[in-house]
Design an enzyme around this catalytic site. Structure first.
Site, PDB file in Angstrom:
ATOM      1  CE1 TYR A 139      12.145  19.123  22.563  1.00 18.26           C
ATOM      2  CE2 TYR A 139      10.993  17.516  21.307  1.00 18.26           C
ATOM      3  CZ  TYR A 139      12.026  18.475  21.610  1.00 18.26           C
ATOM      4  OH  TYR A 139      13.063  18.564  20.743  1.00 18.26           O
ATOM      5  CE  LYS A 181      22.192  28.714  30.782  1.00 14.26           C
ATOM      6  NZ  LYS A 181      23.669  28.935  30.049  1.00 14.26           N
ATOM      7  CG  ASP A 214      26.493  27.440  28.520  1.00 16.31           C
ATOM      8  OD1 ASP A 214      26.526  26.636  29.513  1.00 16.31           O
ATOM      9  OD2 ASP A 214      26.557  28.689  28.808  1.00 16.31           O
ATOM     10  CG  ASP A 238      16.077  17.766  19.389  1.00 11.58           C
ATOM     11  OD1 ASP A 238      16.128  17.018  18.787  1.00 11.58           O
ATOM     12  OD2 ASP A 238      15.534  18.967  19.073  1.00 11.58           O
ATOM     13  CG  ASP A 242      20.393  16.889  15.227  1.00 13.98           C
ATOM     14  OD1 ASP A 242      19.750  15.993  15.702  1.00 13.98           O
ATOM     15  OD2 ASP A 242      19.981  17.712  14.390  1.00 13.98           O
TER      16      ASP A 242
HETATM   17  C1  IPM Z   1      14.373  13.797  17.261  1.00 21.92           C
HETATM   18  C2  IPM Z   1      13.586  14.796  16.282  1.00 21.92           C
HETATM   19  C3  IPM Z   1      12.214  14.984  17.028  1.00 21.92           C
HETATM   20  C4  IPM Z   1      12.583  15.639  18.413  1.00 21.92           C
HETATM   21  C5  IPM Z   1      11.288  15.967  16.204  1.00 21.92           C
HETATM   22  C6  IPM Z   1      10.958  15.536  14.786  1.00 21.92           C
HETATM   23  C7  IPM Z   1      10.110  16.182  17.049  1.00 21.92           C
HETATM   24  O1  IPM Z   1      14.122  15.928  16.199  1.00 21.92           O
HETATM   25  O2  IPM Z   1      13.690  12.907  17.540  1.00 21.92           O
HETATM   26  O3  IPM Z   1      15.413  14.214  17.794  1.00 21.92           O
HETATM   27  O4  IPM Z   1      12.836  16.999  18.768  1.00 21.92           O
HETATM   28  O5  IPM Z   1      12.487  14.972  19.432  1.00 21.92           O
HETATM   29 MG    MG Z   2      16.068  15.855  16.823  1.00 20.83          MG
END
Ligand code: IPM
Ligand code: MG
Length: 356
Positions: A139, A181, A214, A238, A242
């Site tokens: 990042y 990884k 993975d 990240d 999700d």
């Molecule tokens: C998160 C989001 C952010 C990230 C984005 C919006 C930059 O997806 O906080 O998970 O990737 O960290």
């Molecule tokens: Mg995110």
């Protein structure tokens, strides 16, 4: 003196869910919190040409905690590296405050077991936390771009890995699963080495395992109960968070805390200085598709406010009150559209307020 909270509603559904958070905070801590709102993200690009102004960053530095909703939207989507993006504001804020430790707890609420696309037997009693490194890795490494070529550099130092690993071991009840990884990436090989060494030196009583990312992605769905603390670098965290969100039925349920340390109120900045304020935000985005419809699920935002009370302000009882009000509202049948129901943002907020 009142505790000072900076509100960063951002874009899309952001402003619609920050309002409910303030209502609920005022209900659990009447008169104790003072709020100051700043434009952030796309809204700030529109107003000032940049997603985060120096003035807002300074205000954040001088506050006790920051409550952030979400940034981004199609209006500001661009692949032109020369134009500002709302997400840059978020990254600059995390980096600017040194918030290297991102905690994302995933604890499916029993009332929502059947709202998850996964089978109830699979997700029951899952209780894990993703500890994501937040200010390093790909990042923040150097980027290049020409017409025909682009690159992103992933860099980690021993010190960066050690400090996030220390937070993860400190948060573990039984086991730390370090995700990397290492079969391909050099940064991951250093990561594995440093985590292994720190474990032996400081946390020999916590179980440590290493998983390739993975494989971890697969096991998170196949056997989520296995996990206690998932320790991982910025980008893997990240993605995995999700994925883990779906265990709770909706990404509209997941809160997060970004801290400058593992302590209950962050690490002191220096002798005699107050701790660095943390940023508390839902894991979900700005949901531009439903912005303005009043249908946004405010629960991740309310649970982020609870994390702010716990980790940022050492107000544990008030944090627990919000969490149990959310649980009870869900147990009584509260369902926003993302959870298959019809409750509006306002109705969801009222349901939680009634249970406080
Ligand atoms: C998160 C989001 C952010 C990230 C984005 C919006 C930059 O997806 O906080 O998970 O990737 O960290
Ligand atoms: Mg995110």
């Amino acid at each position: 003196m009142a505790v000072k909270i900076i509100l960063l509603p951002g874009d899309g559904i952001g402003p619609e869910i920050v309002g409910p958070a303030v209502e609920v905070l005022d209900a659990v801590a009447p008169g104790e919190l003072e709020f100051e709102q700043h434009v952030f993200g796309g809204a700030c690009i529109d107003a000032h040409g940049t997603p985060l102004t120096d003035e807002t960053l300074d205000a954040c530095r001088g506050s006790d905690a920051i409550l952030l909703a979400a940034v981004g939207g199609p209006k500001w989507d661009t692949t032109d590296p020369g134009r500002p993006r709302p997400e840059q504001g978020l990254l600059a804020l995390r980096r600017g405050l040194g918030l290297f430790a991102n905690l994302r707890p995933v604890r499916p609420v029993p009332a929502l077991y059947d709202a998850s696309p996964l089978k109830r037997e699979l997700i029951e009693r899952t209780d894990l936390v993703v500890v994501r490194e937040l200010t390093g890795g790909i990042y923040f490494g150097a980027k290049t771009r020409t017409h025909d070529e682009a690159s992103d550099t992933c860099v980690y130092t021993r010190a960066e890995i050690e400090r996030i690993a220390r937070v993860a071991f400190g948060a573990a009840r039984s086991r730390v699963t370090s995700v990397d990884k290492a079969n391909v990436l050099e940064t991951s090989r250093l990561w594995r080495e440093v985590v292994h060494e720190l474990h032996g030196a400081e946390f020999p009583n916590v179980e440590l395992e290493h998983l390739l990312v993975d494989n971890a992605a697969m096991r998170l769905i196949a056997a989520p109960r296995h996990f206690d603390v998932i320790l991982t670098e910025n980008m893997f965290g990240d993605i995995l968070s999700d994925e883990a969100a779906m265990l709770t039925g909706s990404i509209g349920m997941l809160p997060s805390a970004s801290l400058a340390g593992g302590g209950s109120a962050g690490e002191p900045r220096g002798v005699g200085e107050p701790p660095t304020p943390g940023v508390f935000e839902p894991v979900h985005g700005s949901a531009p598709d439903i912005a303005g419809t009043g249908a946004a699920n405010p629960l991740a935002m309310l649970l982020s406010a609870a994390m702010m009370l716990r980790h940022g302000l050492a107000m544990e009882a008030q944090a627990a009150a919000i969490e149990s009000a959310v649980d009870r509202a869900l147990a009584e049948g509260l369902r926003t559209p993302d959870l298959g129901g019809g409750a509006s943002t306002a109705e969801a907020t009222q349901a939680v307020l009634q249970h406080l």
